[in-house]
Write a protein that holds these residues in place. Structure first.
Motif, PDB file in Angstrom:
ATOM      1  N   ARG A 210     149.968  63.901 -28.946  1.00  0.00           N
ATOM      2  CA  ARG A 210     148.874  63.022 -29.336  1.00  0.00           C
ATOM      3  C   ARG A 210     148.212  62.471 -28.082  1.00  0.00           C
ATOM      4  O   ARG A 210     148.881  62.194 -27.074  1.00  0.00           O
ATOM      5  N   PHE A 211     146.891  62.322 -28.152  1.00  0.00           N
ATOM      6  CA  PHE A 211     146.086  61.936 -27.006  1.00  0.00           C
ATOM      7  C   PHE A 211     145.353  60.646 -27.361  1.00  0.00           C
ATOM      8  O   PHE A 211     144.610  60.599 -28.337  1.00  0.00           O
ATOM      9  N   GLU A 212     145.581  59.609 -26.559  1.00  0.00           N
ATOM     10  CA  GLU A 212     145.076  58.281 -26.901  1.00  0.00           C
ATOM     11  C   GLU A 212     143.700  58.042 -26.284  1.00  0.00           C
ATOM     12  O   GLU A 212     143.528  58.063 -25.063  1.00  0.00           O
ATOM     13  N   VAL A 213     142.722  57.785 -27.149  1.00  0.00           N
ATOM     14  CA  VAL A 213     141.354  57.469 -26.740  1.00  0.00           C
ATOM     15  C   VAL A 213     140.947  56.176 -27.446  1.00  0.00           C
ATOM     16  O   VAL A 213     140.968  56.106 -28.680  1.00  0.00           O
ATOM     17  N   ASP A 214     140.604  55.161 -26.654  1.00  0.00           N
ATOM     18  CA  ASP A 214     140.201  53.860 -27.206  1.00  0.00           C
ATOM     19  C   ASP A 214     141.233  53.318 -28.194  1.00  0.00           C
ATOM     20  O   ASP A 214     140.895  52.793 -29.259  1.00  0.00           O
ATOM     21  N   GLY A 215     142.502  53.477 -27.833  1.00  0.00           N
ATOM     22  CA  GLY A 215     143.578  52.931 -28.653  1.00  0.00           C
ATOM     23  C   GLY A 215     143.955  53.765 -29.856  1.00  0.00           C
ATOM     24  O   GLY A 215     144.896  53.420 -30.587  1.00  0.00           O
ATOM     25  N   GLU A 216     143.260  54.878 -30.078  1.00  0.00           N
ATOM     26  CA  GLU A 216     143.557  55.735 -31.233  1.00  0.00           C
ATOM     27  C   GLU A 216     144.191  57.037 -30.758  1.00  0.00           C
ATOM     28  O   GLU A 216     143.671  57.705 -29.862  1.00  0.00           O
ATOM     29  N   LYS A 217     145.327  57.385 -31.357  1.00  0.00           N
ATOM     30  CA  LYS A 217     146.023  58.614 -30.996  1.00  0.00           C
ATOM     31  C   LYS A 217     145.579  59.741 -31.917  1.00  0.00           C
ATOM     32  O   LYS A 217     145.560  59.588 -33.137  1.00  0.00           O
ATOM     33  N   GLN A 218     145.248  60.867 -31.319  1.00  0.00           N
ATOM     34  CA  GLN A 218     144.704  61.979 -32.099  1.00  0.00           C
ATOM     35  C   GLN A 218     145.236  63.310 -31.574  1.00  0.00           C
ATOM     36  O   GLN A 218     145.695  63.404 -30.431  1.00  0.00           O
ATOM     37  N   LEU A 224     139.854  67.806 -27.708  1.00  0.00           N
ATOM     38  CA  LEU A 224     139.068  68.832 -27.017  1.00  0.00           C
ATOM     39  C   LEU A 224     137.625  68.831 -27.503  1.00  0.00           C
ATOM     40  O   LEU A 224     136.695  69.057 -26.721  1.00  0.00           O
ATOM     41  N   ASN A 225     137.441  68.580 -28.785  1.00  0.00           N
ATOM     42  CA  ASN A 225     136.088  68.567 -29.340  1.00  0.00           C
ATOM     43  C   ASN A 225     135.230  67.460 -28.731  1.00  0.00           C
ATOM     44  O   ASN A 225     133.999  67.567 -28.672  1.00  0.00           O
ATOM     45  N   MET A 226     135.880  66.397 -28.245  1.00  0.00           N
ATOM     46  CA  MET A 226     135.140  65.307 -27.619  1.00  0.00           C
ATOM     47  C   MET A 226     134.487  65.742 -26.314  1.00  0.00           C
ATOM     48  O   MET A 226     133.553  65.093 -25.827  1.00  0.00           O
ATOM     49  N   LEU A 227     134.947  66.843 -25.730  1.00  0.00           N
ATOM     50  CA  LEU A 227     134.371  67.331 -24.479  1.00  0.00           C
ATOM     51  C   LEU A 227     132.980  67.932 -24.672  1.00  0.00           C
ATOM     52  O   LEU A 227     132.300  68.216 -23.689  1.00  0.00           O
ATOM     53  N   VAL A 228     132.569  68.131 -25.920  1.00  0.00           N
ATOM     54  CA  VAL A 228     131.215  68.620 -26.164  1.00  0.00           C
ATOM     55  C   VAL A 228     130.375  67.562 -26.881  1.00  0.00           C
ATOM     56  O   VAL A 228     129.326  67.877 -27.461  1.00  0.00           O
ATOM     57  N   GLU A 229     130.837  66.292 -26.826  1.00  0.00           N
ATOM     58  CA  GLU A 229     130.030  65.195 -27.357  1.00  0.00           C
ATOM     59  C   GLU A 229     128.906  64.865 -26.368  1.00  0.00           C
ATOM     60  O   GLU A 229     129.056  65.060 -25.152  1.00  0.00           O
ATOM     61  N   GLU A 231     127.723  61.946 -25.307  1.00  0.00           N
ATOM     62  CA  GLU A 231     127.884  60.776 -24.451  1.00  0.00           C
ATOM     63  C   GLU A 231     128.842  61.076 -23.299  1.00  0.00           C
ATOM     64  O   GLU A 231     129.997  61.457 -23.528  1.00  0.00           O
ATOM     65  N   PRO A 232     128.403  60.886 -22.042  1.00  0.00           N
ATOM     66  CA  PRO A 232     129.273  61.151 -20.880  1.00  0.00           C
ATOM     67  C   PRO A 232     130.562  60.338 -20.917  1.00  0.00           C
ATOM     68  O   PRO A 232     131.624  60.833 -20.508  1.00  0.00           O
ATOM     69  N   GLU A 233     130.482  59.101 -21.381  1.00  0.00           N
ATOM     70  CA  GLU A 233     131.671  58.245 -21.415  1.00  0.00           C
ATOM     71  C   GLU A 233     132.730  58.813 -22.365  1.00  0.00           C
ATOM     72  O   GLU A 233     133.921  58.752 -22.082  1.00  0.00           O
ATOM     73  N   THR A 234     132.286  59.374 -23.485  1.00  0.00           N
ATOM     74  CA  THR A 234     133.219  59.969 -24.451  1.00  0.00           C
ATOM     75  C   THR A 234     133.934  61.161 -23.835  1.00  0.00           C
ATOM     76  O   THR A 234     135.156  61.301 -23.968  1.00  0.00           O
ATOM     77  N   ARG A 235     133.187  62.001 -23.138  1.00  0.00           N
ATOM     78  CA  ARG A 235     133.789  63.183 -22.502  1.00  0.00           C
ATOM     79  C   ARG A 235     134.794  62.753 -21.433  1.00  0.00           C
ATOM     80  O   ARG A 235     135.883  63.341 -21.324  1.00  0.00           O
ATOM     81  N   ALA A 236     134.442  61.745 -20.654  1.00  0.00           N
ATOM     82  CA  ALA A 236     135.339  61.276 -19.594  1.00  0.00           C
ATOM     83  C   ALA A 236     136.629  60.708 -20.180  1.00  0.00           C
ATOM     84  O   ALA A 236     137.726  60.976 -19.678  1.00  0.00           O
ATOM     85  N   LYS A 237     136.515  59.919 -21.243  1.00  0.00           N
ATOM     86  CA  LYS A 237     137.709  59.356 -21.885  1.00  0.00           C
ATOM     87  C   LYS A 237     138.614  60.448 -22.440  1.00  0.00           C
ATOM     88  O   LYS A 237     139.840  60.375 -22.334  1.00  0.00           O
ATOM     89  N   ALA A 238     138.011  61.470 -23.031  1.00  0.00           N
ATOM     90  CA  ALA A 238     138.801  62.584 -23.562  1.00  0.00           C
ATOM     91  C   ALA A 238     139.544  63.303 -22.442  1.00  0.00           C
ATOM     92  O   ALA A 238     140.728  63.647 -22.585  1.00  0.00           O
ATOM     93  N   ALA A 239     138.856  63.534 -21.319  1.00  0.00           N
ATOM     94  CA  ALA A 239     139.484  64.224 -20.190  1.00  0.00           C
ATOM     95  C   ALA A 239     140.665  63.428 -19.647  1.00  0.00           C
ATOM     96  O   ALA A 239     141.723  63.994 -19.338  1.00  0.00           O
ATOM     97  N   VAL A 240     140.497  62.117 -19.536  1.00  0.00           N
ATOM     98  CA  VAL A 240     141.589  61.260 -19.052  1.00  0.00           C
ATOM     99  C   VAL A 240     142.766  61.334 -20.009  1.00  0.00           C
ATOM    100  O   VAL A 240     143.929  61.455 -19.587  1.00  0.00           O
TER     101      VAL A 240
END
Length: 623
Positions: A210-218, A224-229, A231-240
């Protein structure tokens, strides 16, 4: 050596005891997403039909061994009853039956690898199938000990034996790498506790991550799908989040990689393969020189393809360098709306129908008869696949559909596989399986048909630019990225011969090929060194990845022929798909005037990608 299908190589998703659960609503904008109907195979794990087929498989396997073991040379001298053709027909039917059982167990398990009951069911069935296969192992080994002249005479004299000529000729290519019967049986039985076990460990570990983004584990697919969103901030958070979780699990992925690389080295050494990828080339029925030429051609094209394109994209996004997580970022011109499932279905079937009504009709069955599992949901494996099952049944397709344009292309890709599998099924269980290099032909061709159909409808220059950019990125991912993966695997398997590799060493090898292939316009920063961990092909099918580049370049050349072809192209194309595994790539491509052994062949395929980049550059100036 060739035995029955290897079920742990599938990347599949939730099963529900073989029943068909209610379709998932997912995002309401997507419409109702279908879930596959595994009850076409068996109603449940404990269904009487499944239990009966398992017992039937046991009885027939033992009877087959008793009837034919040690007698194949005599059978080769007979025609009709008691002849080799009869033995081959019985073996073909057994392969179909065992394949159906294995498919159901594999699909059920990979449908929800987090379910312990599914894991036990899959493990138990794998063990039983391996035990049964040990009674059938003699068949291929004994056939290969018969003199070539005897086998050739049997094929010429007996129509029943001659029917299986492609399979017999193919089988004899394995002969130089065949061990004695006891060693082959040991390799087969030990596979359950070696490669198969570590494949299962990888799948179950990846499913649980599970990968935690903004406190939510998914799960992985959603992250991975967030990498094609957009918003740059969303992609960066997903990568982290991806780097963090991959890093926390490096120990287990390093162990899996080291173990499987060593396991393969032992097998290759005993069988006498010279090069670390020769066993894959043999399985693909493609010459090492052809693959080497492909790899070299793509590597030399890096500056003209990926380096050039990413530099253009960085300029479009207003930066000197792209962060590695922005590689597939959508352009500002990309439409923001989601594509509903009915729209995606209509898009793909319309594109297929414009090429061939028969092709659209076959693809339509996947929708109408519930052969597709579409929703992205917790516990579902990432990615997409088309699994052929067996000729007596039908294929299944899995996608994780989220309404993005790339999801439509993925659907077109996997349905291409499905159409291919349906058409090749006429060859029977032994001869329907296509080598990986040709297995990507129909999928990439279907994707190209869909892309071209959409592009022709697009009049807005900005939207056309976004579509072209996405297609170029997909082709770079298919050709450049997969050849980089192939070179990474070569480095891993070569280095492993000198001893175990640390996580840091594997990361360094990963970054070396990524830097070379992506080029100076991509900023490779801390965290990316762990991203080798989630690529399933490295685990399930070593050196599989070059097949994608092979298929993409082949289809580029094939599509160029189609654009200038006289009537009859569709018939020749269907003949190619119907051939399954009965013909070598040179024979299949000859009717189209193509030859993969020609040094210029790969350049032609790569030139189409370069041409799209040229078109993008010209369009950018006009926008």
């Amino acid at each position: 050596m060739r035995n029955f299908r290897n079920w742990h190589t599938m990347t599949v998703s939730p099963a529900f005891s073989g029943a068909s659960p209610a379709a998932s609503p997912a995002d309401p904008a997507l419409g109702l997403l279908p879930v596959w109907k595994l009850s076409d195979l068996y109603a449940a794990k404990d269904a009487p039909e499944f239990v009966a087929d398992l017992e039937k498989a046991r009885t027939l396997s033992l009877a087959f061994e008793e009837k034919w073991k040690g007698k194949l040379a005599d059978a080769a001298a007979k025609t009709g009853a008691g002849g080799l053709g009869e033995a081959l027909s019985e073996y073909d039917a057994l392969d179909d039956l065992l394949g159906k059982i294995g498919s159901f167990a594999g699909l059920t398990y990979f449908s929800d690898t987090s379910n312990p009951a599914n894991g036990k069911f899959y493990g138990d069935i794998q063990t039983k199938l391996t035990d049964l296969s040990s009674h059938l192992l003699f068949f291929a080994l004994e056939l290969n000990r018969i003199d070539d002249a005897v086998i050739n005479a049997a094929m010429d004299r007996d129509p029943a034996t001659g029917h299986f000529r492609p399979w017999l000729v193919d089988l004899r290519m394995d002969k130089p790498f065949q061990l004695d019967d006891k060693l082959e049986q040991l390799f087969l039985e030990k596979s359950m506790t070696s490669a198969a076990a570590f494949n299962r460990l990888f799948d179950e570990t990846m499913s649980e991550l599970r990968f935690e983004v903004d406190g939510e584990k998914q799960p992985l697919e959603i992250t991975l799908n967030m990498l094609v969103e957009p918003e740059p901030e969303t992609r960066a958070k997903a990568a982290v989040a991806l780097s963090k979780t991959f890093g926390e699990n490096l120990r287990v992925f390093t162990l899996i990689t080291n173990t499987l690389a060593k396991d393969k080295e032992i097998s290759d050494r005993w069988r006498g393969f010279e090069d670390i990828a020769d066993s894959r080339h043999l399985a693909n029925r493609v010459e090492r020189e052809v693959v080497d030429a492909l790899s070299e051609a793509v590597t030399q094209a890096y500056p003209r393809l990926s380096h050039r394109y990413y530099a253009m994209k960085a300029k479009w996004l207003g930066v000197d360098q792209l962060n590695y997580w922005d590689r597939n970022a959508p352009l500002p011109e990309t439409p923001k709306g989601l594509i509903s499932w009915p729209e995606a279905k209509d898009t793909v079937l319309s594109a297929y129908g414009a090429f061939s009504p028969e092709m659209a009709a076959i693809a339509g069955r996947f929708f109408d008869e519930e052969w597709i599992d579409a929703p992205a949901r917790p516990g579902k494996a990432p990615g997409a696949f088309a699994h052929p099952v067996v000729p007596s049944a039908h294929p299944y397709v899995l996608v994780n559909y989220m309404g993005k344009p790339r999801d439509v292309m993925t659907l077109a890709h996997e349905l291409g596989h499905g159409v291919h599998q349906v058409l090749a099924g006429g060859q029977g269980a032994l001869m329907c399986q296509t080598p990986l290099t040709l297995a990507e032909t129909a999928s990439v061709f279907g994707e190209m048909l869909t892309f071209r159909a959409l592009l022709e409808k697009t009049r807005d220059k900005r939207e056309r630019k976004a579509m072209l950019a996405q297609k170029v990125e997909d082709m770079i991912n298919t050709v450049v990225r997969q050849i980089a993966f192939y070179q990474f695997e070569r480095k891993i398997h070569t280095a492993r011969k000198q001893g175990e590799l640390t996580s840091e060493q594997i990361g360094e090898l990963w970054l070396s090929v990524q830097n070379e292939s992506l080029g100076p316009a991509i900023r490779i920063s801390e965290g990316y060194e762990t991203w080798w961990t989630y690529i399933p092909h490295f685990i399930h099918s070593p050196f599989y990845v070059y097949a994608y580049a092979f298929g993409d370049c082949l289809v580029n050349s094939l599509y160029a022929v189609y654009q200038n072809a006289a009537p009859g192209f569709q018939d020749k194309y269907f003949d190619l798909l119907k051939a399954g595994g009965t013909k070598h790539h040179s024979e299949l491509l000859k009717p189209f005037g193509l030859d993969a052994t020609d040094p210029s062949f790969w350049s032609k395929g790569l030139s189409m990608i370069e041409g799209l980049i040229d078109e993008l550059e010209a369009l950018d100036k006009a926008v």
